[in-house]
Design a protein around this motif. Structure first.
Motif, PDB file in Angstrom:
ATOM      1  N   SER A  30      12.956  -3.205 -10.020  1.00 52.68           N
ATOM      2  CA  SER A  30      11.556  -3.326 -10.397  1.00 52.68           C
ATOM      3  C   SER A  30      10.683  -2.469  -9.513  1.00 52.68           C
ATOM      4  CB  SER A  30      11.109  -4.791 -10.288  1.00 52.68           C
ATOM      5  OG  SER A  30      11.265  -5.225  -8.969  1.00 52.68           O
ATOM      6  N   ALA A  31       9.518  -2.126 -10.028  1.00 46.89           N
ATOM      7  CA  ALA A  31       8.536  -1.366  -9.249  1.00 46.89           C
ATOM      8  C   ALA A  31       7.820  -2.289  -8.285  1.00 46.89           C
ATOM      9  CB  ALA A  31       7.529  -0.699 -10.185  1.00 46.89           C
ATOM     10  N   ALA A  32       7.080  -1.668  -7.357  1.00 48.92           N
ATOM     11  CA  ALA A  32       6.323  -2.462  -6.392  1.00 48.92           C
ATOM     12  C   ALA A  32       5.281  -3.310  -7.101  1.00 48.92           C
ATOM     13  CB  ALA A  32       5.651  -1.541  -5.384  1.00 48.92           C
ATOM     14  N   THR A  33       5.062  -4.493  -6.581  1.00 48.93           N
ATOM     15  CA  THR A  33       4.079  -5.394  -7.161  1.00 48.93           C
ATOM     16  C   THR A  33       2.841  -5.424  -6.302  1.00 48.93           C
ATOM     17  OG1 THR A  33       5.037  -7.232  -5.948  1.00 48.93           O
ATOM     18  CG2 THR A  33       5.892  -6.826  -8.163  1.00 48.93           C
ATOM     19  N   ALA A  34       1.802  -6.050  -6.793  1.00 47.93           N
ATOM     20  CA  ALA A  34       0.576  -6.201  -6.007  1.00 47.93           C
ATOM     21  C   ALA A  34       0.866  -7.032  -4.756  1.00 47.93           C
ATOM     22  CB  ALA A  34      -0.500  -6.868  -6.846  1.00 47.93           C
ATOM     23  N   ALA A  35       0.135  -6.735  -3.698  1.00 50.41           N
ATOM     24  CA  ALA A  35       0.407  -7.365  -2.417  1.00 50.41           C
ATOM     25  C   ALA A  35      -0.032  -8.819  -2.391  1.00 50.41           C
ATOM     26  CB  ALA A  35      -0.312  -6.601  -1.310  1.00 50.41           C
ATOM     27  N   GLY A  36       0.461  -9.508  -1.397  1.00 52.36           N
ATOM     28  CA  GLY A  36       0.040 -10.870  -1.149  1.00 52.36           C
ATOM     29  C   GLY A  36      -1.154 -10.904  -0.223  1.00 52.36           C
ATOM     30  N   PRO A  37      -1.050 -11.543   0.947  1.00 53.99           N
ATOM     31  CA  PRO A  37      -2.193 -11.642   1.849  1.00 53.99           C
ATOM     32  C   PRO A  37      -2.709 -10.287   2.296  1.00 53.99           C
ATOM     33  CG  PRO A  37      -0.434 -13.166   2.477  1.00 53.99           C
ATOM     34  CD  PRO A  37       0.126 -12.264   1.430  1.00 53.99           C
ATOM     35  N   ALA A  38      -3.998 -10.251   2.601  1.00 53.27           N
ATOM     36  CA  ALA A  38      -4.646  -8.984   2.903  1.00 53.27           C
ATOM     37  C   ALA A  38      -3.960  -8.266   4.060  1.00 53.27           C
ATOM     38  CB  ALA A  38      -6.114  -9.216   3.250  1.00 53.27           C
ATOM     39  N   ARG A  39      -3.620  -7.003   3.823  1.00 50.52           N
ATOM     40  CA  ARG A  39      -3.069  -6.080   4.808  1.00 50.52           C
ATOM     41  C   ARG A  39      -1.862  -6.628   5.556  1.00 50.52           C
ATOM     42  NH1 ARG A  39      -6.807  -5.092   8.562  1.00 50.52           N
ATOM     43  NH2 ARG A  39      -8.655  -6.016   7.655  1.00 50.52           N
ATOM     44  N   THR A  40      -1.028  -7.396   4.879  1.00 43.37           N
ATOM     45  CA  THR A  40       0.235  -7.799   5.489  1.00 43.37           C
ATOM     46  C   THR A  40       1.331  -6.809   5.141  1.00 43.37           C
ATOM     47  OG1 THR A  40       0.871  -9.123   3.578  1.00 43.37           O
ATOM     48  CG2 THR A  40      -0.368 -10.229   5.326  1.00 43.37           C
ATOM     49  N   GLY A  41       1.137  -5.956   4.121  1.00 40.20           N
ATOM     50  CA  GLY A  41       2.199  -5.055   3.695  1.00 40.20           C
ATOM     51  C   GLY A  41       3.289  -5.796   2.947  1.00 40.20           C
ATOM     52  N   GLY A  42       2.961  -6.881   2.264  1.00 39.52           N
ATOM     53  CA  GLY A  42       3.962  -7.681   1.589  1.00 39.52           C
ATOM     54  C   GLY A  42       4.716  -6.951   0.508  1.00 39.52           C
ATOM     55  N   GLY A  43       4.155  -5.874  -0.078  1.00 38.07           N
ATOM     56  CA  GLY A  43       4.857  -5.132  -1.107  1.00 38.07           C
ATOM     57  C   GLY A  43       5.721  -4.028  -0.555  1.00 38.07           C
ATOM     58  N   ILE A  44       5.795  -3.879   0.763  1.00 36.18           N
ATOM     59  CA  ILE A  44       6.624  -2.870   1.406  1.00 36.18           C
ATOM     60  C   ILE A  44       7.830  -3.578   1.998  1.00 36.18           C
ATOM     61  CG2 ILE A  44       6.704  -1.111   3.215  1.00 36.18           C
ATOM     62  CD1 ILE A  44       3.669  -0.827   2.853  1.00 36.18           C
ATOM     63  N   THR A  45       9.013  -3.207   1.562  1.00 36.52           N
ATOM     64  CA  THR A  45      10.213  -3.943   1.926  1.00 36.52           C
ATOM     65  C   THR A  45      10.927  -3.298   3.102  1.00 36.52           C
ATOM     66  OG1 THR A  45      11.537  -2.690   0.332  1.00 36.52           O
ATOM     67  CG2 THR A  45      10.506  -4.724  -0.446  1.00 36.52           C
ATOM     68  N   GLY A  46      11.792  -4.104   3.739  1.00 37.30           N
ATOM     69  CA  GLY A  46      12.645  -3.604   4.806  1.00 37.30           C
ATOM     70  C   GLY A  46      11.904  -3.162   6.041  1.00 37.30           C
ATOM     71  N   GLN A  47      10.743  -3.739   6.307  1.00 35.33           N
ATOM     72  CA  GLN A  47       9.958  -3.270   7.443  1.00 35.33           C
ATOM     73  C   GLN A  47      10.643  -3.612   8.769  1.00 35.33           C
ATOM     74  OE1 GLN A  47       5.481  -3.304   6.977  1.00 35.33           O
ATOM     75  NE2 GLN A  47       6.031  -4.957   5.579  1.00 35.33           N
ATOM     76  N   ALA A  48      10.705  -2.581   9.639  1.00 35.01           N
ATOM     77  CA  ALA A  48      11.364  -2.709  10.924  1.00 35.01           C
ATOM     78  C   ALA A  48      10.864  -1.568  11.802  1.00 35.01           C
ATOM     79  CB  ALA A  48      12.884  -2.624  10.757  1.00 35.01           C
ATOM     80  N   PRO A  49      11.107  -1.632  13.101  1.00 35.98           N
ATOM     81  CA  PRO A  49      10.726  -0.498  13.949  1.00 35.98           C
ATOM     82  C   PRO A  49      11.330   0.804  13.436  1.00 35.98           C
ATOM     83  CG  PRO A  49      11.312  -2.386  15.301  1.00 35.98           C
ATOM     84  CD  PRO A  49      11.665  -2.747  13.890  1.00 35.98           C
ATOM     85  N   CYS A  50      10.544   1.871  13.434  1.00 34.93           N
ATOM     86  CA  CYS A  50      11.043   3.162  12.963  1.00 34.93           C
ATOM     87  C   CYS A  50      12.186   3.615  13.867  1.00 34.93           C
ATOM     88  CB  CYS A  50       9.929   4.200  12.968  1.00 34.93           C
ATOM     89  SG  CYS A  50       8.583   3.838  11.807  1.00 34.93           S
ATOM     90  N   PRO A  51      13.244   4.175  13.302  1.00 33.46           N
ATOM     91  CA  PRO A  51      14.437   4.503  14.098  1.00 33.46           C
ATOM     92  C   PRO A  51      14.152   5.390  15.304  1.00 33.46           C
ATOM     93  CG  PRO A  51      14.910   4.671  11.753  1.00 33.46           C
ATOM     94  CD  PRO A  51      13.431   4.442  11.875  1.00 33.46           C
ATOM     95  N   ASP A  52      13.325   6.408  15.143  1.00 31.28           N
ATOM     96  CA  ASP A  52      13.075   7.354  16.230  1.00 31.28           C
ATOM     97  C   ASP A  52      11.741   7.127  16.925  1.00 31.28           C
ATOM     98  OD1 ASP A  52      15.480   8.643  15.707  1.00 31.28           O
ATOM     99  OD2 ASP A  52      14.573   9.887  14.149  1.00 31.28           O
TER     100      ASP A  52
END
Length: 466
Positions: A30-52
């Motif tokens: 499925s495509a990205a859906t509308a976000a949940g709470p304001a500016r939590t980034g809920g529609g962005i998956t797999g969030q973690a520290p950037c590798p580099d």
């Protein structure tokens, strides 16, 4: 043209190699859906520290491959942010150039540049579709052109790229990127975004603002591209070259007239397109063009060896770039989809394009092209790529009379910029309601990233913190 380079990104997804060209494969799901709470980034998956760069957070936004829904599948776009999700002024989306340059790999450098405003904003960067680790790969075209807009490629390289990308290339236009950005806005939980775009990024910002006026708060346009799209004959840059070279000559104390020598060189050798391409690249090495007046003076006097060395230097030191840093496959697909040419658009049959281009050359006047010639205007690389690009449907262009939303707009340019001369900036300013214009003396392309003079960056800080 692009600005910074680097490598920070999570894997974008599967790729398939087709006829020597790598094309991002639409994934299932499925495509990205509308976000949940304001500016939590809920529609962005797999969030973690950037590798580099673990001080930043990386994740993935899933978007439809075809926003119309006619072609199934999705794409996964890398997104990176600073960690301050509760920033009081919200999200600042910074868009890189090209088209073809990714955003995520340069978040550390961009955060350093914008550090004075990042207590008030969360910085967001995205790898636009077809860039970065998901780059469209056309090896021949990449070898020929690298990061350049203007280098003339081999015709076979164009044919191979277009054949390998096939009809899916039409899904890599700016209109598709604009739709992706609005899904990103929703995934971030924002009602409005502040957008800062450099070069092609400034074009994307304008197109987003025209398509979604209610969802923009402030706009920064740096090294401003024309809102109607890239001019395939570069009729702003051709005459601006005389202004830029003469200004640089005065600043460095040269004793020749580089514009007159340029005109004489073009008359003698017929190599205007190659000269313009090299000058446009050289501004990234030296915005004062210190070596150029002597080189042009020698060439005008019948001694072209130093000029050839100059061409080789720029192609080796500036133009050469892998697809991960600037994808020529994406660059060509986007420009051919977005632009208007002497023959019309890419929806025009291929058979009549060359004749229309020749008629356009014959109509050009010396005033339009000096110190170059009409053959320069009709012999530039990106134009010739699209001359041979297969016919395909193109997205509609926003009406020319439509103005940018009535929000604060800062337009930033350098007086030595040949990629996007400040004459273009002044035209775009006429479409804003209350534009703030800053021309930075001695600066070339990509003022925020490259200018030694800090006036442009200070103007951005003041503008964003109002």
């Amino acid at each position: 043209m692009t600005s910074t380079r680097g490598r920070v990104a999570a894997l974008l997804g599967a790729v398939a190699v087709v006829a020597g060209t790598t094309l991002a494969t639409p994934a299932t799901g499925s495509a990205a859906t509308a976000a949940g709470p304001a500016r939590t980034g809920g529609g962005i998956t797999g969030q973690a520290p950037c590798p580099d760069a673990p001080e930043f957070r990386c994740g993935t936004l899933t978007v439809p491959f075809d926003h119309s829904g006619a072609t199934p599948g999705t794409l996964r776009l890398d997104v990176a942010t600073t960690g301050n999700a509760d920033a009081p002024k919200g999200d600042l989306l910074y868009l890189t150039g090209g088209p073809g340059q990714p955003g995520v790999p340069s978040i550390k450098r961009t955060a350093d540049i914008l550090a004075p405003v990042l207590k008030d904003y969360r910085l967001v960067m995205v790898d636009q579709r077809g860039t970065g680790r998901g780059a469209l790969r056309c090896p021949g075209l990449q070898e020929d052109m690298g990061s350049s807009d203007l280098v003339v490629p081999r015709r076979q390289s164009v044919t191979d790229c277009a054949a390998a990308l096939g009809p899916d290339s039409r899904h890599y236009s700016t209109a598709d990127t604009v739709a992706d950005i609005d899904l990103l806005r929703r995934a971030l939980g924002d009602r409005r975004l502040t957008l800062d775009g450099v070069s092609y990024g400034s074009f994307v910002v304008q197109r987003y603002a025209l398509a979604h006026p209610a969802h923009v708060a402030r706009l920064v346009l740096d090294s401003v591209a024309p809102r109607e799209g890239f001019d395939p004959m570069d009729l702003a840059a051709l005459p601006a070259t005389a202004r830029v070279l003469r200004a640089a000559c005065r600043a460095t104390g040269c004793t020749t007239d580089p514009a007159a020598d340029l005109a004489a060189t073009v008359r003698r050798y017929g190599n205007g397109a190659q000269i313009l391409s090299a000058l446009t690249g050289y501004e990234f090495i030296d915005p004062d063009y210190r070596a150029v007046p002597a080189i042009l003076h020698q060439a005008a006097d019948g001694q072209p060896a130093a000029l050839q060395d100059f061409f080789d230097l720029v192609h080796r030191e500036v133009d050469a770039a892998p697809a991960e840093e600037l994808s020529q496959g994406l660059h060509s697909a986007a420009l051919c989809a977005d632009s208007h040419f002497p023959w019309g658009t890419t929806d025009t049959p291929v058979a009549g394009r060359a004749a229309a281009l020749e008629r356009a050359r014959q109509r050009l006047t010396p005033e339009q092209t000096w110190p170059f010639d009409p053959a320069t205007a009709t012999g530039l690389g990106s134009l010739l790529v699209c001359l041979d690009w297969p016919r395909e449907p193109v997205p509609p262009t926003p009406p020319a009379h439509r103005r940018l939303p009535d929000v604060p707009v800062l337009l930033l340019g350098g007086d030595r910029d040949l990629s996007t001369p400040y004459e273009v900036l002044q035209q775009v300013a006429g479409t804003a309601h209350h534009p703030q214009i800053v021309i930075v003396p001695g600066a070339a392309h990509s003022v925020q990233n490259r200018a030694e003079n800090p006036a442009g960056r200070r103007a951005v800080y003041d503008f964003l913190l109002k």
